[in-house]
Design a protein around this motif. Sequence first.
Motif, PDB file in Angstrom:
ATOM      1  N   ALA A  74     121.668  57.094 -12.975  1.00 35.64           N
ATOM      2  CA  ALA A  74     121.371  55.943 -13.829  1.00 35.64           C
ATOM      3  C   ALA A  74     121.124  54.702 -12.976  1.00 35.64           C
ATOM      4  CB  ALA A  74     122.530  55.698 -14.793  1.00 35.64           C
ATOM      5  N   VAL A  75     120.220  53.851 -13.444  1.00 37.00           N
ATOM      6  CA  VAL A  75     119.954  52.566 -12.801  1.00 37.00           C
ATOM      7  C   VAL A  75     120.519  51.474 -13.706  1.00 37.00           C
ATOM      8  CG1 VAL A  75     118.202  50.984 -11.917  1.00 37.00           C
ATOM      9  CG2 VAL A  75     117.837  53.458 -11.747  1.00 37.00           C
ATOM     10  N   HIS A  76     121.527  50.754 -13.198  1.00 36.34           N
ATOM     11  CA  HIS A  76     122.171  49.702 -13.987  1.00 36.34           C
ATOM     12  C   HIS A  76     121.665  48.311 -13.621  1.00 36.34           C
ATOM     13  CE1 HIS A  76     125.773  52.645 -14.478  1.00 36.34           C
ATOM     14  NE2 HIS A  76     124.872  52.825 -15.415  1.00 36.34           N
ATOM     15  N   GLU A  77     121.195  48.166 -12.404  1.00 40.70           N
ATOM     16  CA  GLU A  77     120.693  46.856 -11.975  1.00 40.70           C
ATOM     17  C   GLU A  77     119.447  47.043 -11.118  1.00 40.70           C
ATOM     18  OE1 GLU A  77     123.471  44.279 -10.093  1.00 40.70           O
ATOM     19  OE2 GLU A  77     125.011  44.526 -11.638  1.00 40.70           O
ATOM     20  N   MET A  78     118.643  45.993 -11.077  1.00 39.80           N
ATOM     21  CA  MET A  78     117.484  45.983 -10.192  1.00 39.80           C
ATOM     22  C   MET A  78     117.377  44.611  -9.555  1.00 39.80           C
ATOM     23  SD  MET A  78     113.502  46.972 -10.898  1.00 39.80           S
ATOM     24  CE  MET A  78     112.351  47.049  -9.513  1.00 39.80           C
ATOM     25  N   GLN A  79     117.187  44.595  -8.245  1.00 38.92           N
ATOM     26  CA  GLN A  79     117.039  43.342  -7.509  1.00 38.92           C
ATOM     27  C   GLN A  79     115.668  43.323  -6.834  1.00 38.92           C
ATOM     28  OE1 GLN A  79     120.333  42.363  -4.960  1.00 38.92           O
ATOM     29  NE2 GLN A  79     121.864  43.145  -6.392  1.00 38.92           N
ATOM     30  N   TYR A  94     123.669  45.422 -18.291  1.00 38.34           N
ATOM     31  CA  TYR A  94     124.760  44.786 -19.035  1.00 38.34           C
ATOM     32  C   TYR A  94     124.292  43.492 -19.691  1.00 38.34           C
ATOM     33  CZ  TYR A  94     129.180  42.363 -19.928  1.00 38.34           C
ATOM     34  OH  TYR A  94     130.197  41.675 -20.515  1.00 38.34           O
ATOM     35  N   GLU A  95     123.624  42.641 -18.921  1.00 41.98           N
ATOM     36  CA  GLU A  95     123.161  41.363 -19.466  1.00 41.98           C
ATOM     37  C   GLU A  95     122.094  41.548 -20.537  1.00 41.98           C
ATOM     38  OE1 GLU A  95     121.871  38.978 -16.214  1.00 41.98           O
ATOM     39  OE2 GLU A  95     123.891  38.733 -15.376  1.00 41.98           O
TER      40      GLU A  95
END
Length: 386
Positions: A74-79, A94-95
Motif C-alpha cells: 500500500a502507498v500511504h504517502e507521496m512526496q 490520511y489527510e
Amino acid sequence: MDFDIVIVGAGLVGASFAMSLRGTGLKLALVEARAPAVGGDDWDSRVYAISPGSAAFLNGIGVWKRLDQARICAVHEMQVFGDRAGAQLQFSAYESGVPELAWTVESRRLQSVLWQGLEQQANLERVCPDDCAALQLRADAAELTLASGRTLRAKLVVAADGKHSWVRKAAGIAVREMPYGQMGVVANFTCAGEHHNTAYQWFRDDGVLAYLPLPGRRMSIVWSTPDQHAAELLALPPLELCARVAEAGRDALGALELLTPAAQFPLARQHAARLALPRIALIGDAGHVLHPLAGQGVNLGFGDAAALARVLLQCEPFRDPGEIRLLRRYERARAEDILALAWVTDGLQKLFAAPGGAAAKLRNRGLNLTNALPVLKNLLIRRALG
C-alpha cells in the motif's frame, strides 16, 4: 455468427475486459500471440501503482482477492520534489480521508492471475498462440483471419494489442505519436532504510525519478531520462548503479542493493484519432499512451475496459455490440479522463524539461503553491484515485 466479441491482446487490459464479461450471454474469443509467463518467486522489475478505482474494478471481476497479498504494498504517502531546493509537494492518504493512495503490484503477478482466471471462463475461447493476418469490416460483422488460417467472425473486435496495435492499423485508425527522446529505466532494489509506505518522485535536470515502495525493505524505480543517460545507467556495474540511484534519490532510503537487473523502454505520447469505429473499439495502449511520470497509464487502460464493459452490459439485449452509435457512448465516456491525463502528463514533462531560470521558477513555485492549497491537492488526489 461465430462470436459476439473478439478481443485481440491478452495483456492486463485485454484480459481484464474479457473477465468483466464473464457470466454474460456474450460469446467471446481472445486472440494472443504468446501466453504470458507465469510462476516464479523472483521480483518483476515492471511495477504498477494501482489506483483505488482500478483496484475496485479488479476486485469486482474477482482478480484482486486472488493476488498474493504478501507481494502487494500500500502507498500511504507521496512526496514530490522539484529541481530546486525547497520545492516540494506532499500527498497523504490520511489527510485526504482515504485508506490508501495506491497499491504497488508486479506486472507479471497481476498478468498471471488474470490469465488463470480466463482459463475458467465458460463463455470465452482462448486462441493462443496465434497472430492476426487480415481484417475485413462488413455491415453485419467483422472477419478476422489468423495466421493459422482460421477466420473468426464477430459483431465487435476489441483492440487491446498495445501501442503498436495491429487491429488499429488494419482498421485504418490514424495515430499521432510524439516521442520524448527518453527511456524509462526500471529496476528493483533492497533498501537499508524503511520506506514507510511512501512513494517518492524527484524532478531533476536529467529527468524524473520515482521510487515506488514494495513489501519489506524493497522498492522499485522508474527513471524517465534522456536516451543517452539511460544508456549510461544500463551500462553501469550493479554497485555503481545502486550508488547513482541512491544519490539521485537524496539517500531517502539509505544504501541500495540491486534486486533485479535494470531494463528500459522508450517513452512517447501517443493518441489514436478515434477509440471507436463500426465493429471496432480500442482500449488501453492501443488508444492512448502517456508519459509515466503520473503513473496512470495502466489505470487509464483499466478505466477503458470498465467503461466499455459497462456500455455493453447496460445496452438493450437486442442491440448489436458493434453498432457505432453504441460504441460512441464508450468513446464519449472516456474522452474527459484521457484528455485530462494526457494534458497533465505532457504539460509537466515539457515544463520540467524546459531550460532557463523563468521556467524553473514557474514549475517550482507551482509545486509549493499546490502544496499550500489543500482543496487543490484533494482535487488532484480524487482524480488520481479514480
